[in-house]
Design a protein around this motif. Structure first.
Motif, PDB file in Angstrom:
ATOM      1  N   ALA A   1       0.820  -1.210   0.000  1.00 56.38           N
ATOM      2  CA  ALA A   1       0.000   0.000   0.000  1.00 56.38           C
ATOM      3  C   ALA A   1       0.851   1.256   0.000  1.00 56.38           C
ATOM      4  O   ALA A   1       0.541   2.242  -0.644  1.00 56.38           O
ATOM      5  N   ALA A   2       1.988   1.190   0.745  1.00 57.75           N
ATOM      6  CA  ALA A   2       2.789   2.407   0.930  1.00 57.75           C
ATOM      7  C   ALA A   2       3.453   2.847  -0.366  1.00 57.75           C
ATOM      8  O   ALA A   2       3.827   2.038  -1.205  1.00 57.75           O
ATOM      9  N   THR A   3       3.584   4.163  -0.510  1.00 56.39           N
ATOM     10  CA  THR A   3       4.349   4.706  -1.633  1.00 56.39           C
ATOM     11  C   THR A   3       5.213   5.847  -1.118  1.00 56.39           C
ATOM     12  O   THR A   3       4.886   6.485  -0.116  1.00 56.39           O
ATOM     13  N   ILE A   4       6.325   6.091  -1.788  1.00 55.14           N
ATOM     14  CA  ILE A   4       7.131   7.287  -1.517  1.00 55.14           C
ATOM     15  C   ILE A   4       7.158   8.037  -2.834  1.00 55.14           C
ATOM     16  O   ILE A   4       7.630   7.498  -3.849  1.00 55.14           O
ATOM     17  N   ASP A   5       6.643   9.267  -2.834  1.00 55.40           N
ATOM     18  CA  ASP A   5       6.603  10.067  -4.071  1.00 55.40           C
ATOM     19  C   ASP A   5       6.001   9.247  -5.220  1.00 55.40           C
ATOM     20  O   ASP A   5       6.560   9.211  -6.318  1.00 55.40           O
ATOM     21  N   ASP A   6       4.928   8.514  -4.969  1.00 51.91           N
ATOM     22  CA  ASP A   6       4.243   7.695  -5.982  1.00 51.91           C
ATOM     23  C   ASP A   6       4.971   6.416  -6.374  1.00 51.91           C
ATOM     24  O   ASP A   6       4.519   5.689  -7.247  1.00 51.91           O
ATOM     25  N   VAL A   7       6.109   6.135  -5.774  1.00 52.48           N
ATOM     26  CA  VAL A   7       6.811   4.880  -6.087  1.00 52.48           C
ATOM     27  C   VAL A   7       6.393   3.836  -5.043  1.00 52.48           C
ATOM     28  O   VAL A   7       6.556   4.070  -3.841  1.00 52.48           O
ATOM     29  N   PRO A   8       5.845   2.693  -5.479  1.00 54.09           N
ATOM     30  CA  PRO A   8       5.437   1.671  -4.507  1.00 54.09           C
ATOM     31  C   PRO A   8       6.627   1.178  -3.676  1.00 54.09           C
ATOM     32  O   PRO A   8       7.712   0.983  -4.210  1.00 54.09           O
ATOM     33  N   VAL A   9       6.378   0.986  -2.385  1.00 59.19           N
ATOM     34  CA  VAL A   9       7.448   0.528  -1.484  1.00 59.19           C
ATOM     35  C   VAL A   9       7.275  -0.971  -1.243  1.00 59.19           C
ATOM     36  O   VAL A   9       6.201  -1.426  -0.861  1.00 59.19           O
ATOM     37  N   LEU A  10       8.325  -1.748  -1.459  1.00 61.29           N
ATOM     38  CA  LEU A  10       8.280  -3.187  -1.208  1.00 61.29           C
ATOM     39  C   LEU A  10       9.252  -3.531  -0.094  1.00 61.29           C
ATOM     40  O   LEU A  10      10.390  -3.059  -0.099  1.00 61.29           O
ATOM     41  N   ASP A  11       8.758  -4.399   0.816  1.00 58.48           N
ATOM     42  CA  ASP A  11       9.637  -4.854   1.892  1.00 58.48           C
ATOM     43  C   ASP A  11      10.202  -6.228   1.534  1.00 58.48           C
ATOM     44  O   ASP A  11      10.217  -7.138   2.345  1.00 58.48           O
ATOM     45  N   LEU A  12      10.611  -6.393   0.293  1.00 64.01           N
ATOM     46  CA  LEU A  12      11.133  -7.693  -0.163  1.00 64.01           C
ATOM     47  C   LEU A  12      12.655  -7.645  -0.152  1.00 64.01           C
ATOM     48  O   LEU A  12      13.249  -6.589  -0.356  1.00 64.01           O
ATOM     49  N   ASP A  13      13.255  -8.837   0.023  1.00 64.81           N
ATOM     50  CA  ASP A  13      14.716  -8.888   0.023  1.00 64.81           C
ATOM     51  C   ASP A  13      15.204  -9.829  -1.077  1.00 64.81           C
ATOM     52  O   ASP A  13      15.279 -11.044  -0.884  1.00 64.81           O
ATOM     53  N   PRO A  14      15.581  -9.274  -2.234  1.00 62.96           N
ATOM     54  CA  PRO A  14      16.059 -10.157  -3.305  1.00 62.96           C
ATOM     55  C   PRO A  14      17.362 -10.864  -2.951  1.00 62.96           C
ATOM     56  O   PRO A  14      17.741 -11.823  -3.620  1.00 62.96           O
ATOM     57  N   TYR A  15      18.049 -10.396  -1.905  1.00 66.83           N
ATOM     58  CA  TYR A  15      19.305 -11.041  -1.489  1.00 66.83           C
ATOM     59  C   TYR A  15      19.091 -12.098  -0.399  1.00 66.83           C
ATOM     60  O   TYR A  15      20.058 -12.701   0.057  1.00 66.83           O
ATOM     61  N   ASP A  16      17.851 -12.288   0.029  1.00 68.32           N
ATOM     62  CA  ASP A  16      17.574 -13.321   1.034  1.00 68.32           C
ATOM     63  C   ASP A  16      18.034 -14.675   0.486  1.00 68.32           C
ATOM     64  O   ASP A  16      17.647 -15.072  -0.613  1.00 68.32           O
TER      65      ASP A  16
END
Ligand code: HEM
Length: 401
Positions: free
Chosen positions: A2-17
């Motif tokens: 849901a969250a966005t910063i300046d219209d950019v969606p924020v993802l709490d994903l870790d591609p390095y996991d």
């Protein structure tokens, strides 16, 4: 999301996991399909896995600079994990001048001059391999081939322990482009033990005469390169020419082994060998991830990005973007060969691509000449690294003929 910063969606994903390491494609797809551009809160970077946006960034060095480093860490800020490359991590006009010198040193004519050696090395290697029923596509084929012919062309030793050390330095080099996670720390530990060898191997006085490494230093002597640039450029070639090509050759072998009819077809139609290699490059993308940094506030994918923020380019995901590719997850050597991003795009597009293609042509033709049947003989496994996918184990069954 849901969250966005300046219209950019924020993802709490870790591609390095590291849970994604065995198969990173699903998490890359999640990022790609979420939006044209997202913000990855864990790393404070923007990220894009879409073909169109990755191309836009790579083609626009003025707004998306390489000077902050092509890895996750901003090398202009305190605590950088490594020094900057005077070729890879500079923008035009500095880049144009260094690249121009290097393009002449490894011209197509020079590379053609190495072809006899590549062919003879591949032929001798495969002559030995066909005495056996099973081989490892990495330890017996891709690694010994590339760590023989490329260091010889460059002018660095590759026999005995050198080969092991070359692999350790490549593991470290790519892992250091990601976060300081367990992959990085393990690669760093192994690298620290050979750091003295690494520094010595590329010193001018230790180069084998006749290699193109010598030419890089001569270019500095006569003023074509600024003082101090040769050593840095040497490091970029040392690191850029090994793991990438080994990975691409291994992936091609993996896909060819899965389709014995395709192997038979290639034995009779050598013009498609190039396509077999290019398609593996697209589908598996050895260097999976690169970074740029915004030089100013700039629009990408319909949103404004802030200045001075890293942009994570998921090139491996863009190479499977369904907006660009039909049946993106299939290995299909009959699709058009051009357009994939595994060798980059724009001013920094891979300068060694003709070397890699020549190596592939020589190796696969030697194998097709001497091996009638190639099949999987066990499960492949990957080396645990950041930012580059390279097989560690690739068991293959072969029949001479
Ligand atoms: C299939 C094998 C290869 C792959 C997948 C590959 C991939 C790439 C990619 C994606 C880039 C662009 C990086 C960026 O945009 O920041 C690049 C640049 C580069 N590659 Fe390769 N590479 C391969 C083989 C080689 C070889 C054999 C050499 C050795 C001559 C080499 C040396 C370099 C160098 C020095 C650069 C920097 C060029 C510049 O910044 O202008 N690469 N490579």
């Amino acid at each position: 999301m849901a969250a966005t910063i300046d219209d950019v969606p924020v993802l709490d994903l870790d591609p390095y996991d590291q849970r994604h390491a065995a198969n990173p494609f699903p998490i890359w797809e999640q990022i790609r399909e979420a939006a044209p551009v997202v913000y990855l809160s864990r790393y404070d970077t923007y990220a894009t896995g879409r073909y169109e946006q990755v191309c836009q960034v790579l083609e626009d060095w003025e707004n998306f600079t390489s000077t902050g480093g092509v890895g996750l860490t901003d090398i202009t800020k305190p605590g950088a994990m490594r020094p900057k490359s005077e070729l890879v991590e500079v923008d035009p006009p500095v880049h144009t001048s260094v690249r121009g010198v290097m393009t002449k040193i490894i011209s197509p004519k020079v590379i053609k001059g190495w072809k006899d050696d590549f062919e003879a090395t591949a032929a001798a290697m495969v002559d030995e391999l066909v005495r056996r029923d099973t081989i490892d596509g990495m330890d017996d084929v891709a690694i010994p081939f590339v760590t023989t012919v490329f260091p010889r062309a460059l002018g660095i030793p590759s026999d005995g322990d050198h080969r092991t050390n070359l692999m350790i330095q490549g593991d470290y080099r790519f892992s250091s482009l990601g976060p300081a996670n367990e992959f990085y720390l393990a690669a760093r530990g192994r690298f620290d033990a050979i750091a003295a060898w690494y520094l010595a191997a590329q010193q001018r006085q230790n180069l084998i005469p006749g290699g193109f490494g010598e030419q890089i230093f001569l270019a500095e002597d006569d003023g074509r390169l600024e003082p101090g640039v040769a050593q840095s450029v040497m490091m970029s070639f040392f690191g850029g020419g090994l793991h990438t090509t080994i990975s691409a050759l291994g992936s091609t072998l993996m896909h060819l082994s899965r389709d014995p009819e395709l192997w038979t077809r290639l034995r009779g139609d050598r013009l498609r060998v190039k396509a077999a290699f290019e398609e593996a490059l697209r589908l598996e993308s050895p260097a999976t991830t690169w970074y740029r940094k915004t030089s100013r506030a700039v629009e990408l994918g319909g949103v404004m990005l802030r200045e001075d923020v890293k942009v994570h380019l998921l090139t491996a995901s863009a190479n499977r973007d369904p907006r660009k590719w039909e049946r993106p997850d299939s290995y299909d050597i009959d699709r058009p060969m051009l357009g994939h991003l595994a060798l980059g795009r724009g001013v920094h597009q891979c300068i060694g691509q003709m070397i890699a293609r020549t190596e592939a042509e020589c190796l696969f033709n030697a194998m097709l000449d001497r091996i009638e049947r190639l099949e999987p003989a066990g499960e492949p496994a990957y080396r645990p690294l950041n930012n580059l996918r390279i097989l560690d184990v690739l068991p293959l069954a072969i029949r001479a003929g």
